[in-house]
Design an enzyme around this catalytic site. Sequence first.
Site, PDB file in Angstrom:
ATOM      1  N   ALA A  11       0.852  -1.207   0.000  1.00 12.78           N
ATOM      2  CA  ALA A  11       0.000   0.000   0.000  1.00 12.78           C
ATOM      3  C   ALA A  11       0.880   1.245   0.000  1.00 12.78           C
ATOM      4  O   ALA A  11       0.672   2.174   0.782  1.00 12.78           O
ATOM      5  CB  ALA A  11      -0.929  -0.004   1.208  1.00 12.78           C
ATOM      6  N   GLY A  12       1.902   1.240  -0.870  1.00  7.01           N
ATOM      7  CA  GLY A  12       2.762   2.422  -1.005  1.00  7.01           C
ATOM      8  C   GLY A  12       2.196   3.322  -2.095  1.00  7.01           C
ATOM      9  O   GLY A  12       1.020   3.222  -2.466  1.00  7.01           O
ATOM     10  N   ARG A  52      11.239   0.031  -4.759  1.00 10.76           N
ATOM     11  CA  ARG A  52      12.169  -0.042  -5.880  1.00 10.76           C
ATOM     12  C   ARG A  52      13.594  -0.099  -5.348  1.00 10.76           C
ATOM     13  O   ARG A  52      13.858   0.359  -4.248  1.00 10.76           O
ATOM     14  CB  ARG A  52      11.994   1.179  -6.806  1.00 10.76           C
ATOM     15  N   HIS A  65      -9.832  34.954  -4.215  1.00 10.54           N
ATOM     16  CA  HIS A  65     -11.113  34.361  -3.832  1.00 10.54           C
ATOM     17  C   HIS A  65     -11.978  34.223  -5.066  1.00 10.54           C
ATOM     18  O   HIS A  65     -12.047  35.169  -5.860  1.00 10.54           O
ATOM     19  CB  HIS A  65     -11.827  35.249  -2.808  1.00 10.54           C
TER      20      HIS A  65
END
Length: 471
Positions: free
Chosen positions: A188-189, A278, A450
Amino acid sequence: MSDYDVIVIGGGPGGYVAAIRCAQLGLKTACVETWQDRKGKTVLGGTCLNVGCIPSKALLDSSHHFENITKHSSEHGISVENATIDIRKMITRKDKVVKILTMGVAGLFKKHNITLLEGIGSLRSNSEVEVTSAEDEKLIVSAKNIIIATGSIPSTLPPAPVDHDCIVDSTGALAFDEVPERLGVIGAGVIGLELGSVWRRLGSEVTVIEAMNEFMPAADKDIADAAKKELNKQGLDIQLGAKMTSCTTVNGKVKIQYQQENESNDLEVDKLIVAIGRQPNTQGLNAEHVGLEIDERGFIETDSQCRTNLENVYAIGDVIKGPMLAHKAMEEGVAVAELIDGQQADFSHDNIPWVVYTWPEIAWVGKTEQQLNDEGRNIRVGNFPFIATGRARAMNETTGMIKMIGDADTDELLSVHIFGPNASELISEAVLAKSFEASTEDIARTIHAHPTLSEAMHEAALSVDGRTLHM
Ligand code: FAD
Ligand code: NAI
């Protein structure tokens, strides 16, 4: 006399950027690259452009459009019936994006008169590189300086060897020709969450098996908790503390067993993505022969300015320590080029942004609240939810928040953590402010347009001082 001032080995984001900067500085530069496309043509861009950042984002964008059309368009009063996705077309578009960008890098090499040496580069000494072409022809070239930028490759998991069919690594997961009905992901990286999200959005039932008990331990805990909750809600089944014990492929189905606490669980999927990290790529460099120092994890040893133990030989990017990120590799490329040119160069890793391109996106710069507490820092924390900004409301993108941390004594901006829409773009303001050693008050006193999502950054800064205006 040397053939070149600089030879760069590897043409990924670290290597190609280093080569461009060297050329800009008037250095005679060559770059050795071995990556070939399906037609056998040498391509630049490395992992990032060919099988990493760019193709994954192309698929994330396509699948995001699909999910918006199928699940969210009705909220805007738009009805789309029977929306379908043509996976082959989506993959072809992704391949086209990659091709345009890699050709763009080749164009930049031409513009800057950088020589592309096609083949595998290996060191003969600290000033000579042997280039072996695909036809096994050898060329020996010399240079005053060598920059190694050979990147990284996916780590393998022995019980689940990649077969490029049912069990794939990230590269295979970028090229499925249909949506797998059931998809398993080991890890779950960053890759697991991004590519798991792509295929879930397109219809896969996705189970992610993660060995650690904690979800995204590198991220701030509030952000990681909020992200996990939302990803679960979207349908990503994330199993933490889960260790795969066996994996077999039978009749095109992958059967997995995993242990969670004392329980054994079974999972059957059509495709399995192995994304457990990796590792640095030093294959073919001839490192041992020339005495190039490599640490116990396989990274080339460097000092704080990317110098290896061999004089005039530098290493950058994924093949050395530090985060495996394209922008880190690129900045090291620029810094080494400037160092070779005799300039002062900045190698600081303090203000490197992290982004996970799920939706909403996750992004941060600086340390987590937990890390700062562990260091005993006296801090003030501000928070602002996107739901309280007009623009997020108008966009119907109200999930998430911005968390800002300042030093309680000096007000120095220490970190910003975002879970929300366009976090990948919003984080730049925080990176800039941190690079300029701004205070949270500096951000609080900066006018933000805004209505924009950036107003959440403004309000988070006000919140550090307990004076949000819209909460
Ligand atoms: P690489 O990009 O790996 O390039 C190294 C190059 O060297 C390759 O082209 C290789 O062929 C060449 N080479 C190797 N050995 C030799 C040799 N002996 N002779 C000649 N050439 C050689 N990072 C981000 O920042 N953002 C992202 O969104 C992101 N997404 C990613 C998604 C995926 C699926 C993956 C796998 C990675 C992702 N990354 C991302 C990580 C990013 O791709 C790497 O950090 C980055 O590519 C590292 O750059 P590099 O130049 O060090 O190495
Ligand atoms: P990762 O290090 O992000 O995650 C690997 C996960 O696998 C970790 O959570 C780890 O605990 C888990 N794991 C390891 N062994 C396991 C096992 N046997 N069983 C179950 N879980 C296991 O590595 P990932 O996702 O492969 O990505 C590699 C690198 O590529 C990243 O670290 C990042 O640097 C880069 N990347 C960056 C992206 C971005 O910036 N958005 C996107 C994708 C990749």
